[in-house]
Scaffold this motif. Structure first.
Motif, PDB file in Angstrom:
ATOM      1  N   VAL A   1       9.611   6.919  -9.533  1.00 47.92           N
ATOM      2  CA  VAL A   1       8.533   6.030 -10.003  1.00 47.92           C
ATOM      3  C   VAL A   1       9.140   4.712 -10.484  1.00 47.92           C
ATOM      4  O   VAL A   1       8.619   3.627 -10.193  1.00 47.92           O
ATOM      5  CB  VAL A   1       7.692   6.704 -11.111  1.00 47.92           C
ATOM      6  CG1 VAL A   1       6.807   5.692 -11.819  1.00 47.92           C
ATOM      7  CG2 VAL A   1       6.850   7.822 -10.535  1.00 47.92           C
ATOM      8  N   PHE A   2      10.271   4.815 -11.192  1.00 50.32           N
ATOM      9  CA  PHE A   2      10.959   3.605 -11.669  1.00 50.32           C
ATOM     10  C   PHE A   2      11.357   2.718 -10.480  1.00 50.32           C
ATOM     11  O   PHE A   2      11.072   1.515 -10.454  1.00 50.32           O
ATOM     12  CB  PHE A   2      12.192   4.004 -12.478  1.00 50.32           C
ATOM     13  CG  PHE A   2      13.074   2.833 -12.836  1.00 50.32           C
ATOM     14  CD1 PHE A   2      12.760   2.020 -13.919  1.00 50.32           C
ATOM     15  CD2 PHE A   2      14.202   2.533 -12.081  1.00 50.32           C
ATOM     16  CE1 PHE A   2      13.559   0.932 -14.242  1.00 50.32           C
ATOM     17  CE2 PHE A   2      15.005   1.449 -12.395  1.00 50.32           C
ATOM     18  CZ  PHE A   2      14.683   0.648 -13.482  1.00 50.32           C
ATOM     19  N   ILE A   3      12.002   3.351  -9.490  1.00 52.60           N
ATOM     20  CA  ILE A   3      12.495   2.581  -8.337  1.00 52.60           C
ATOM     21  C   ILE A   3      11.327   1.962  -7.558  1.00 52.60           C
ATOM     22  O   ILE A   3      11.323   0.770  -7.234  1.00 52.60           O
ATOM     23  CB  ILE A   3      13.347   3.476  -7.407  1.00 52.60           C
ATOM     24  CG1 ILE A   3      14.623   3.904  -8.119  1.00 52.60           C
ATOM     25  CG2 ILE A   3      13.690   2.768  -6.096  1.00 52.60           C
ATOM     26  CD1 ILE A   3      15.373   5.039  -7.452  1.00 52.60           C
ATOM     27  N   LEU A   4      10.318   2.784  -7.298  1.00 47.93           N
ATOM     28  CA  LEU A   4       9.175   2.304  -6.502  1.00 47.93           C
ATOM     29  C   LEU A   4       8.425   1.184  -7.215  1.00 47.93           C
ATOM     30  O   LEU A   4       8.025   0.199  -6.595  1.00 47.93           O
ATOM     31  CB  LEU A   4       8.225   3.462  -6.198  1.00 47.93           C
ATOM     32  CG  LEU A   4       8.718   4.452  -5.140  1.00 47.93           C
ATOM     33  CD1 LEU A   4       7.895   5.732  -5.171  1.00 47.93           C
ATOM     34  CD2 LEU A   4       8.654   3.824  -3.751  1.00 47.93           C
ATOM     35  N   THR A   5       8.243   1.333  -8.517  1.00 48.26           N
ATOM     36  CA  THR A   5       7.523   0.285  -9.260  1.00 48.26           C
ATOM     37  C   THR A   5       8.343  -1.003  -9.257  1.00 48.26           C
ATOM     38  O   THR A   5       7.782  -2.101  -9.131  1.00 48.26           O
ATOM     39  CB  THR A   5       7.250   0.725 -10.705  1.00 48.26           C
ATOM     40  OG1 THR A   5       6.821   2.072 -10.694  1.00 48.26           O
ATOM     41  CG2 THR A   5       6.174  -0.122 -11.346  1.00 48.26           C
TER      42      THR A   5
ATOM     43  N   LEU B   1       0.843  -1.214   0.000  1.00 47.64           N
ATOM     44  CA  LEU B   1       0.000   0.000   0.000  1.00 47.64           C
ATOM     45  C   LEU B   1       0.875   1.259   0.000  1.00 47.64           C
ATOM     46  O   LEU B   1       0.627   2.204  -0.755  1.00 47.64           O
ATOM     47  CB  LEU B   1      -0.920  -0.007   1.227  1.00 47.64           C
ATOM     48  CG  LEU B   1      -1.906   1.151   1.343  1.00 47.64           C
ATOM     49  CD1 LEU B   1      -2.927   1.121   0.204  1.00 47.64           C
ATOM     50  CD2 LEU B   1      -2.644   1.129   2.678  1.00 47.64           C
ATOM     51  N   VAL B   2       1.918   1.248   0.830  1.00 48.70           N
ATOM     52  CA  VAL B   2       2.816   2.416   0.896  1.00 48.70           C
ATOM     53  C   VAL B   2       3.542   2.595  -0.440  1.00 48.70           C
ATOM     54  O   VAL B   2       3.612   3.704  -0.987  1.00 48.70           O
ATOM     55  CB  VAL B   2       3.831   2.243   2.057  1.00 48.70           C
ATOM     56  CG1 VAL B   2       4.928   3.293   1.978  1.00 48.70           C
ATOM     57  CG2 VAL B   2       3.116   2.330   3.401  1.00 48.70           C
ATOM     58  N   ILE B   3       4.044   1.483  -0.992  1.00 43.76           N
ATOM     59  CA  ILE B   3       4.768   1.564  -2.268  1.00 43.76           C
ATOM     60  C   ILE B   3       3.844   2.102  -3.365  1.00 43.76           C
ATOM     61  O   ILE B   3       4.205   3.012  -4.117  1.00 43.76           O
ATOM     62  CB  ILE B   3       5.324   0.174  -2.671  1.00 43.76           C
ATOM     63  CG1 ILE B   3       6.449  -0.223  -1.725  1.00 43.76           C
ATOM     64  CG2 ILE B   3       5.824   0.181  -4.111  1.00 43.76           C
ATOM     65  CD1 ILE B   3       6.900  -1.655  -1.878  1.00 43.76           C
ATOM     66  N   LEU B   4       2.635   1.557  -3.406  1.00 44.92           N
ATOM     67  CA  LEU B   4       1.704   1.962  -4.461  1.00 44.92           C
ATOM     68  C   LEU B   4       1.279   3.417  -4.281  1.00 44.92           C
ATOM     69  O   LEU B   4       1.196   4.180  -5.263  1.00 44.92           O
ATOM     70  CB  LEU B   4       0.486   1.030  -4.434  1.00 44.92           C
ATOM     71  CG  LEU B   4      -0.525   1.166  -5.568  1.00 44.92           C
ATOM     72  CD1 LEU B   4       0.146   1.116  -6.925  1.00 44.92           C
ATOM     73  CD2 LEU B   4      -1.577   0.068  -5.477  1.00 44.92           C
TER      74      LEU B   4
ATOM     75  N   SER C   1       6.518  -7.109  -4.246  1.00 49.27           N
ATOM     76  CA  SER C   1       5.485  -6.911  -3.214  1.00 49.27           C
ATOM     77  C   SER C   1       4.122  -7.310  -3.748  1.00 49.27           C
ATOM     78  O   SER C   1       3.336  -7.973  -3.068  1.00 49.27           O
ATOM     79  CB  SER C   1       5.433  -5.451  -2.772  1.00 49.27           C
ATOM     80  OG  SER C   1       6.716  -4.968  -2.534  1.00 49.27           O
ATOM     81  N   MET C   2       3.848  -6.887  -4.977  1.00 46.36           N
ATOM     82  CA  MET C   2       2.564  -7.225  -5.603  1.00 46.36           C
ATOM     83  C   MET C   2       2.439  -8.736  -5.788  1.00 46.36           C
ATOM     84  O   MET C   2       1.396  -9.328  -5.508  1.00 46.36           O
ATOM     85  CB  MET C   2       2.467  -6.490  -6.948  1.00 46.36           C
ATOM     86  CG  MET C   2       1.364  -6.909  -7.866  1.00 46.36           C
ATOM     87  SD  MET C   2       1.806  -8.286  -8.941  1.00 46.36           S
ATOM     88  CE  MET C   2       2.950  -7.527 -10.069  1.00 46.36           C
TER      89      MET C   2
END
Lengths: 262, 399
Positions: free
Chosen positions: B156-160, B104-107, B166-167
């Motif tokens: 955005v690249f790193i987080l995705t 949730l935090v990452i998204l 995680s997903m």
């Protein structure tokens, strides 16, 4: 020449993010820290300290299927003692009738609460017997393993219990128990199961079902006691457990268990 | 020995009902939608650019609603936080709090960085309370120069990239909950997490494709035939993979022919005969796969291709829902005696009934609509020019 990138950010936002990240990391560490569950702490309460050696036991249960007559006294005693809801059972008795046609007839009308009325079967009954069932208080318990909040736990005396103050009622333990001895109590919306009458055994009494059994088909005792009947039976006789292939290590042992028993 | 039917006395109730069918359906869509964004932001699949940020929004909308059916199912929802405060680290559900919240935090952060510029524009255009809320959401940073944009893009690249495992864990984890229960032969298979993960990807792709067809073809998203074809190809691929997994699972059960096969075969040929073979495999999977295959085999052009893709997507969503039903409910239609069976007929108005399940399934779409409306963003590509010219066909080579 590569242009040097300068990104100006307000200090307040940076600090906000820093503190937020620190806070979240702190919360994560706190939840990851090993700690005894609330349920386990019950066993350290002052009230029980006056009872001598109440923790110094390791219990086991033996069911002698060759002695059970299917009278249902144990089911009735359990219901009275533990006030289990209608349609749910902490213990029950199954009747097996194996006929010469190769059929296995199993029934347990209302858990055997009112004993067993005669049942028509196809062919002649070659063998018939009763099998009492209850929580197996396993050592490798699937139910305590899956409980997300430690509401299901094992006491030092080898009894598997449910703390109803913590249970969230997810039903995962009910699904995980291969013996179907757990249910969600419709009155409390929490998991419930046989406790070997924990409130009795901690005072030196036998479980209700054991006390009323007229044929001594149900035997309960302390494995730490050298002369206890359960210890003697387990050490000297050929005993079996239900669904051994699942490696749950039940501490409810059976004498005379037939291969037809589910 | 021939057993006559017998269920254990406590086995007369279905513990996990429609809510537990709804949860994996919602979380699967969440995973599938996120995978589309990951394919663009991390793996640079340019064709998916028109839906890249929009699929993040879809994923987020479904993720924030995912816990509602679970909470409704709990006997004591007021104690739900016990899972996070005092988790049992040996329990599969005990990890739910971590897995869910991490994703949730990452998204949320991914969304924040990818839509930051849109929100700045919305904040600049808004006034009063809405402006204050939007400015707070931006943490009072209204900078949108090239450097800031570059930082956003990198983040955005790193987080995705972090979001992908995680997903996958959050989606496959539902399958693990079932697959790790040795008490139930219909659930107990190591393939279960993969079956849930792949079917989740299918459902996410199908829903994003459907929404894209609607929004793209009605001018809200950049219309791209390439994007549609890529989404359809991915849907075909994931469906083919799912067929293999489901087939291997059944074949394994059949060939091993253990004690479990007796109860599984009886279950499939009696209680699940209609819902598994006819609805899930026949109507859902069969029709969808034939349509998807035909779209490519017959080299269909845009209007027919889009229509067939839409129909196939609806069938895929139906198939995945039926798969959830057959796994969750099907696994509870037999007693742990393995020789007794029962029925399940959910009521419309019950606490965990059909109406509530429909509401929880539709709710993420309502959230999606509200989020896009409130933020004032058009779920479009990166460039503001496209936002100013919605519905522009950017596939130059298209006739």
């Amino acid at each position: 020449m590569k242009k040097k990138r300068v990104v100006k950010r307000p200090k307040s936002r940076r600090e906000f993010l820093k503190y937020a990240a620190s806070g979240m990391a702190g919360m994560l560490i706190v939840t990851l820290m090993p700690k005894p569950s609330w349920a386990q702490r019950i066993h350290q309460i002052e009230e029980m300290k006056h009872v001598p050696d109440w923790m110094d036991h390791y219990y086991a249960y033996v069911v002698d299927t060759t002695k059970c007559i299917g009278c249902g006294a144990c089911v009735r005693a359990c219901k009275r003692e533990n006030n289990t809801p209608d349609g749910y059972f902490r213990t029950w008795v199954e009747r097996y009738q194996i006929t010469d046609t190769g059929h296995v007839y199993i029934d347990s009308p209302n858990g055997g609460h009112e004993s067993f009325p005669p049942k028509d079967v196809e062919g002649n009954v070659l063998k018939g017997f009763f099998v009492p069932k209850l929580c197996n208080h396993c050592r490798n318990t699937p139910c305590t393993q899956v409980c997300p909040v430690n509401a299901s736990y094992e006491t030092p005396q080898g009894v598997v219990l449910v703390d109803k103050e913590i249970c969230i009622g997810c039903g995962y333990c009910v699904q995980a128990c291969p013996y179907d001895t757990r249910y969600i109590d419709p009155r409390t919306h929490t998991a419930d199961k046989c406790t070997w009458c924990y409130h009795r055994i901690t005072k030196g009494l036998a479980p209700a079902c054991v006390t009323v059994c007229p044929t001594k088909a149900r035997i309960f005792g302390d494995l730490k006691e050298k002369k206890s009947e359960v210890r003697e039976i387990i050490e000297s006789q050929r005993v079996m457990v239900l669904k051994p292939e699942l490696n749950t290590e039940p501490y409810c042992f059976y004498i005379g268990l037939d291969r037809a028993v589910r | 020995m021939i057993y006559t039917e017998f269920s254990f006395p406590n086995d007369s109730h279905i513990i996990w009902s429609l809510m537990i069918v709804t949860y994996p359906f919602i979380s699967g869509i969440m995973a599938g939608a996120f995978s589309i964004a990951a394919l663009y932001f991390v793996f640079g699949m340019e064709n998916l650019k028109p839906v890249s940020r929009f699929s993040l929004l879809v994923s987020f909308s479904f993720l924030v609603c995912a816990t509602l059916p679970l909470l409704n199912h709990l006997g004591h929802p007021e104690r739900a936080l016990n899972v996070i405060i005092m988790p049992n680290h040996r329990s599969a559900i005990g990890g739910f709090g971590y897995i869910y919240n991490i994703f949730l935090v990452i998204l949320a952060l991914t969304l924040w960085f990818s839509y930051r510029e849109d929100v700045i524009r919305a904040a600049e255009a808004a006034g009063g309370l809405k402006k204050k809320i939007l400015t707070f959401m931006l943490l009072w940073n209204l900078g949108k120069d090239d450097d800031t944009r570059d930082v956003d893009r990198r983040l955005v690249f790193i987080l995705t990239a972090i979001g992908i495992p995680s997903m996958a864990v959050l989606s496959g984890y539902v399958g693990f909950l079932f697959g790790s229960l040795k008490s139930n032969p219909w659930w107990s298979t190591p393939l279960m997490p993969f079956v849930f993960f792949v079917s989740g990807i299918m459902s996410g792709l199908a829903l994003v494709l459907l929404l894209y067809l609607y929004l793209g073809w009605y001018g809200y998203l950049e219309k791209s035939y390439k994007c549609l074809r890529t989404l359809s190809a991915l849907l075909w691929f994931s469906t083919a993979l799912y067929i293999i997994l489901e087939g291997v699972e059944l074949l394994y059960f059949y060939y091993e022919s253990s004690d479990a096969w007796f109860v599984i075969s009886t279950l499939l040929l009696t209680k699940l005969k209609y819902s598994f073979f006819v609805l899930q495999l026949g109507i859902g999977l069969g029709v969808a796969f034939i349509l998807l295959s035909a779209m490519f085999a017959l080299k269909l052009e845009e209007p027919s291709f889009a229509k067939m893709a839409a129909v196939a997507s609806i069938y895929i969503l139906f198939e995945v829902w039926m798969m959830r039903w057959n796994i969750v409910i099907g696994g509870q239609l037999f007693s742990k005696s393995y020789v007794g069976f029962r029925d399940f007929h959910p009521g419309w108005m019950e606490k965990e009934g059909i109406l509530v399940a429909i509401i929880f399934t539709v709710l993420p779409l309502v959230v999606l609509f509200m989020v896009t409306r409130f933020l004032g963003v058009r779920p479009s590509g990166d460039e503001s020019a496209q936002i100013d010219n919605p519905g522009v066909n950017t596939d130059e080579e298209l006739p």
